[in-house]
Design an enzyme around this catalytic site. Structure first.
Site, PDB file in Angstrom:
ATOM      1  CD1 TRP A 141      -3.308   4.723   4.254  1.00 56.66           C
ATOM      2  CD2 TRP A 141      -5.404   5.236   3.681  1.00 56.66           C
ATOM      3  NE1 TRP A 141      -3.259   5.577   3.176  1.00 56.66           N
ATOM      4  CE2 TRP A 141      -4.525   5.910   2.813  1.00 56.66           C
ATOM      5  CE3 TRP A 141      -6.791   5.412   3.516  1.00 56.66           C
ATOM      6  CZ2 TRP A 141      -4.989   6.743   1.776  1.00 56.66           C
ATOM      7  CZ3 TRP A 141      -7.232   6.227   2.490  1.00 56.66           C
ATOM      8  CH2 TRP A 141      -6.341   6.884   1.633  1.00 56.66           C
ATOM      9  CG  ASP A 193       3.443  -0.057  -2.905  1.00 55.30           C
ATOM     10  OD1 ASP A 193       2.356  -0.131  -2.282  1.00 55.30           O
ATOM     11  OD2 ASP A 193       3.484   0.254  -4.108  1.00 55.30           O
ATOM     12  CD  GLU A 197      -1.937   0.933  -5.793  1.00 56.29           C
ATOM     13  OE1 GLU A 197      -2.819   1.614  -6.311  1.00 56.29           O
ATOM     14  OE2 GLU A 197      -0.967   0.478  -6.441  1.00 56.29           O
TER      15      GLU A 197
HETATM   16  C1  NOJ Z   1      -5.413   3.648  -4.296  1.00 50.68           C
HETATM   17  C2  NOJ Z   1      -4.235   4.313  -4.898  1.00 50.68           C
HETATM   18  O1  NOJ Z   1      -3.622   3.560  -5.862  1.00 50.68           O
HETATM   19  C3  NOJ Z   1      -3.291   4.688  -3.841  1.00 50.68           C
HETATM   20  O2  NOJ Z   1      -2.092   5.161  -4.326  1.00 50.68           O
HETATM   21  C4  NOJ Z   1      -3.964   5.682  -2.976  1.00 50.68           C
HETATM   22  O3  NOJ Z   1      -3.083   6.197  -2.047  1.00 50.68           O
HETATM   23  C5  NOJ Z   1      -5.145   5.027  -2.320  1.00 50.68           C
HETATM   24  N1  NOJ Z   1      -6.020   4.431  -3.278  1.00 50.68           N
HETATM   25  C6  NOJ Z   1      -5.903   5.988  -1.464  1.00 50.68           C
HETATM   26  O4  NOJ Z   1      -6.397   7.046  -2.213  1.00 50.68           O
END
Ligand code: NOJ
Ligand code: NOJ
Length: 518
Positions: A141, A193, A197
């Site tokens: 993550w 942020d 991302e």
């Molecule tokens: C990409 C998204 O832009 C982001 O905001 C999200 O939290 C993550 N993927 C996980 O779903």
């Protein structure tokens, strides 16, 4: 020679004042009870969608696939509970206090859960999300996300300040202190942020860290925790200093120091509404909703969404559907309910302050924002009672209501609010019943109703002349210096010169046309 249009002519703007405001009235009357019920349905373990979540745990959304949001995010949960706490303190709902107790009990435990970001004392507080049974989420993550502990501290301090009983406050203090010590010692470190991302420094994160430290210093002082109070005040001054460095002189706040985007982002709108302090008036250094910088920033942020098919044909002086940022590709990059509502909320907050102070400034910085709403606006200070004050505040109210009108238009008949609605035809998409969407609806409605949240100490703050970027590393920079350190310079280059030129021309065009019409 300059002249002002008579007030009655100005009020004949194409906005249709009455139409927008009655739509917003009707929508909020319909939607608020639904939003409240659906928000509560996402809190464990009594919530209808959250029986698997422990008591006080907020699920981000009941969606378990495409996307799977059956987790609890520290950020979302703190924003949701701040909303609940504000409603309880304002006497809007006396039944909420057991839920708040559950939230506090759950956070007390979660803080101690070791996770991929670390233990409670080695960075674990920056972990963005947990499983709903309160175990660690161990998948990959974007971590850490350092806004979480700051937002949680702010929610809990707001709660602590409302408690009459000293022993209850003392009982809360250790949780609050853990988060504040984390913020005080890590605010200058890289973070993902709020959109999970970009790993760099991020305006929203710095802004909410500043608020938490400032509020924390006051609480620590009240509790006789003098050494904590000193640390938090020192680091609050440092974060406030750093906060100034995100401003792009072309007229908007840059969301992230990394990421290679334009920098126009709902990040900054959300920062403004979540650090609103009516006592600070239209203060620029804390980016208050009615500050000239925050209004110009709103103007540029909103216009950046002229790329959505959904906004085609909408005059630029009416509400757009807005998203996280124009370059977004998540679920193909769409408007979000919570960001469109945040624009309205910033404007409602601004109206609260203009009405309290009985004065509204149109500065050379905020001029394009006002001029694109009301032809013939001139730079100046307008007092309540003047026709210009009446015309400008009515136009801002109508403009704010028109964003609510957009949200209303794309809300399904059952009142459910997903995370996004598509940029092509406004169909709800991504996570259904997003808890944060419901919280955003409630806070926008409260702001429209004139709710003034408790002050957090933003009034009268001054930016230190020399900023200390890192207490440990002890690098210093001067925000007023003409040369900026590499990290900040990099931001200008990364943001793309061509795009900036295009924007600057649009900006100049509005100014020139408005001056000519004057
Ligand atoms: C990409 C998204 O832009 C982001 O905001 C999200 O939290 C993550 N993927 C996980 O779903
Ligand atoms: C994705 C968003 O970008 C992030 O801000 C949020 O915390 C999660 N979804 C959960 O709602």
């Amino acid at each position: 020679m300059r002249w002002s249009l008579p007030a009655f002519l100005l009020s004949l703007s194409p906005l249709g004042v009455l139409g927008q405001s009655s739509t917003a009235d009707a929508y909020f009357a319909f939607e608020s009870p639904i939003a409240k019920a659906n928000l509560l349905a996402n809190i464990g373990s009594d919530g209808a969608n959250a029986h698997n979540a422990k008591p006080g745990i907020v699920i981000a959304s009941p969606s378990t696939t495409d996307p799977n949001y059956m987790y609890t995010w520290t950020r979302d949960s703190a924003l949701v509970f701040h909303t609940i706490i504000d409603q309880y303190i304002a006497g809007q709902d006396d039944t909420l206090s057991p839920l708040i107790d559950n939230y506090i009990a759950a956070q007390r435990v979660l803080q101690q859960v070791s996770n991929p970001s670390g233990t409670v004392s080695t960075g674990g507080l920056g972990e963005p999300k947990f499983n709903v049974d309160m175990t660690a989420f161990t998948g990959s993550w974007g971590r850490p996300q350092r806004d979480g502990p700051a937002l949680r501290a702010t929610a809990l301090i707001t709660w602590a300040n409302s408690l009459k009983n000293a022993s209850q406050v003392n009982d809360l203090w250790p949780i609050i202190k853990l988060d504040l010590d984390y913020v005080a010692s890590t605010w200058n470190e890289t973070t993902f942020d709020l959109w999970e991302e970009v790993s760099s420094s991020s305006f929203f994160t710095t802004a909410v860290q500043h608020r938490a430290l400032r509020q924390g210093a006051a609480l620590a002082t009240a509790l006789g925790q003098t050494s904590s109070a000193l640390t938090y005040t020192t680091e609050a001054d440092n974060t406030l200093c750093f906060l100034q460095s995100y401003w792009n002189p072309l007229g908007y706040m840059t969301a992230n120091t990394g990421g290679g985007r334009s920098g126009k982002d709902a990040n900054t709108i959300l920062a403004s509404i979540h650090t609103f302090d009516a006592a600070a008036g239209c203060d620029t250094v804390t980016f208050q909703p009615c500050s000239d910088r925050a209004l110009l920033n709103l103007f540029f942020y909103v216009q950046s969404f002229d790329i959505y098919a959904l906004n085609t044909g909408i005059p630029s002086n009416q509400g757009y559907a807005t998203g996280r940022y124009a370059e977004d590709v998540y679920y193909s990059g769409n408007p979000w309910y919570l960001t469109t509502l945040a624009v309205a909320e910033q404007l409602y907050d601004a109206l609260i302050v203009w009405n309290i102070t009985g004065s509204l400034d149109v500065t050379p910085v905020s001029f394009p924002f006002f001029a694109h709403l009301v032809w013939g606006t001139r730079v100046g200070t307008y007092s309540a009672g003047s026709s210009t004050f009446a015309v400008l505040t009515a136009a801002v109210k109508t403009y704010a209501d028109s964003f609510v009108g957009v949200v209303a238009k794309y809300t399904p008949a059952d009142g459910s609010l997903a995370e996004q609605f598509t940029r092509t035809d406004g169909t709800p998409t991504s996570a259904r019943d997003l808890t944060w969407s419901y919280a955003a609806l409630l806070t926008a409605n409260d702001a429209r109703g004139g709710r003034v949240p408790p002050s957090w100490g933003a009034a009268g703050l001054e930016v230190p002349a020399v900023c200390v970027r890192a207490s440990a590393v002890s690098t210093t920079f001067n925000v007023n210096a003409t040369t900026v350190p590499g990290e900040y310079l990099h931001r200008w280059v990364a943001s793309g010169a061509a795009e900036l030129v295009v924007e600057y021309c649009a900006f100049a065009f509005v100014c020139v046309v408005s001056y000519l019409v004057e």
